[in-house]
Design an enzyme around this catalytic site. Structure first.
Site, short mmCIF file in Angstrom:
data_model
loop_
_atom_site.label_atom_id
_atom_site.label_comp_id
_atom_site.label_asym_id
_atom_site.label_seq_id
_atom_site.Cartn_x
_atom_site.Cartn_y
_atom_site.Cartn_z
N LYS A 1 58.19 -40.32 12.86
CA LYS A 1 58.05 -41.74 11.35
C LYS A 1 57.25 -42.51 12.97
O LYS A 1 56.90 -42.77 14.04
CB LYS A 1 59.48 -42.25 12.29
N ARG B 1 65.54 -32.45 11.60
CA ARG B 1 65.22 -32.44 9.90
C ARG B 1 63.26 -33.18 10.37
O ARG B 1 63.16 -34.04 10.63
CB ARG B 1 65.61 -33.55 8.78
#
Length: 267
Positions: free
Chosen positions: A205, A239
């Site tokens: 991210k 994740r």
């Protein structure tokens, strides 16, 4: 948790696995690299992503989920906020519903969960993917995320869900600044007080670039560092896109960390 994005526009790997056969092959690769479960989604939730129709999402994910559930020996999660997609995915083998809207996008998902016995992961998000990064603001980010997840947990329990079937996600990058994300990541251990497994999705991210002060920083390496920090906090589910690299890092982290502060015998 290995990520399989069957989308053309996900922030990191959009378009790479839009073809069903490519997505199935990728899922098998992630399992071979050590994924304990797979999260398959057909709608991007990156900042400013446009929603897709129910039929488009079904067309993308169902062939992949059906094939992967037959081929892989790990549980499969459907990443969706649509009840019809969740129901169809569970019907072909998915065991978990991962809803980034925490049941707020489609309240009928709760009915699907209760009727099918699937597990459910609910995530905190301020706003929607179209608005969440415009101006994230909190008085106390951890306290507000904690209170939200507690309320969602209690809502599920009141509907008859067993605590063991509920997973909670603080929503890293979903309506948060880099500093908000860092605060949440440093305090994930406190979420264990809610009595549910904790899932964190930090992989690749953009906030990682912000934390490092470089737009060209290696997000995979940065994410591995975060993964080890989360493992130290006993976060149950990571994740990630880069399963092999994270798995290897965690294996060595555990091997070295188990003897911290203890003398070792010279070889």
């Amino acid at each position: 948790m290995g990520i399989v994005n069957v989308t053309p526009d996900s922030f990191s790997d959009g378009g790479q696995f839009l073809d069903s056969q490519a997505a199935i092959a990728h899922a098998q690769k992630l399992v071979s690299e050590g994924a304990d479960l797979l999260d398959i989604g057909g709608e991007s939730t990156r900042p400013y992503a446009e929603p897709v129709s129910q039929q488009t999402e079904l067309d993308r994910v169902l062939p992949v989920i059906e094939a992967v559930c037959k081929l892989a020996k790990v549980p499969v999660s459907i990443d969706t906020s649509k009840a019809a997609v969740a129901s169809a995915a569970v019907a072909v083998g998915a065991e978990i519903i991962n809803d980034v809207t925490a049941l707020r996008g489609d309240a009928k998902i709760l009915e699907v969960v209760c009727q099918t016995g699937a597990g459910i992961c609910v995530m905190h998000m301020q706003g929607t993917p179209q608005t969440m990064q415009d101006n994230p603001h909190y008085g106390n980010v951890f306290a507000e995320v904690f209170a939200f997840l507690r309320e969602r947990r209690d809502h599920l329990i009141s509907a008859g869900m067993e605590l063991s079937r509920i997973c909670l996600d603080p929503g890293i990058g979903f309506g948060k600044t880099p500093q908000h994300n860092l605060t949440l990541l440093a305090n994930c251990w406190r979420l264990h007080e809610l009595g549910c497994p904790v899932l964190v999705g930090h992989s690749r991210k953009s906030f990682l670039n912000g934390m490092l002060g470089s737009t060209g920083a290696d997000r995979t390496a940065a994410g591995i560092g975060v993964s080890c920090a989360l493992a130290a906090q006993s976060v149950q589910i990571l994740r990630v896109h880069d399963v092999a690299q994270v798995r290897h890092a965690l294996m060595l982290f555990e091997a070295v960390g188990t003897n911290r502060g203890q003398p070792t015998q010279a070889q």
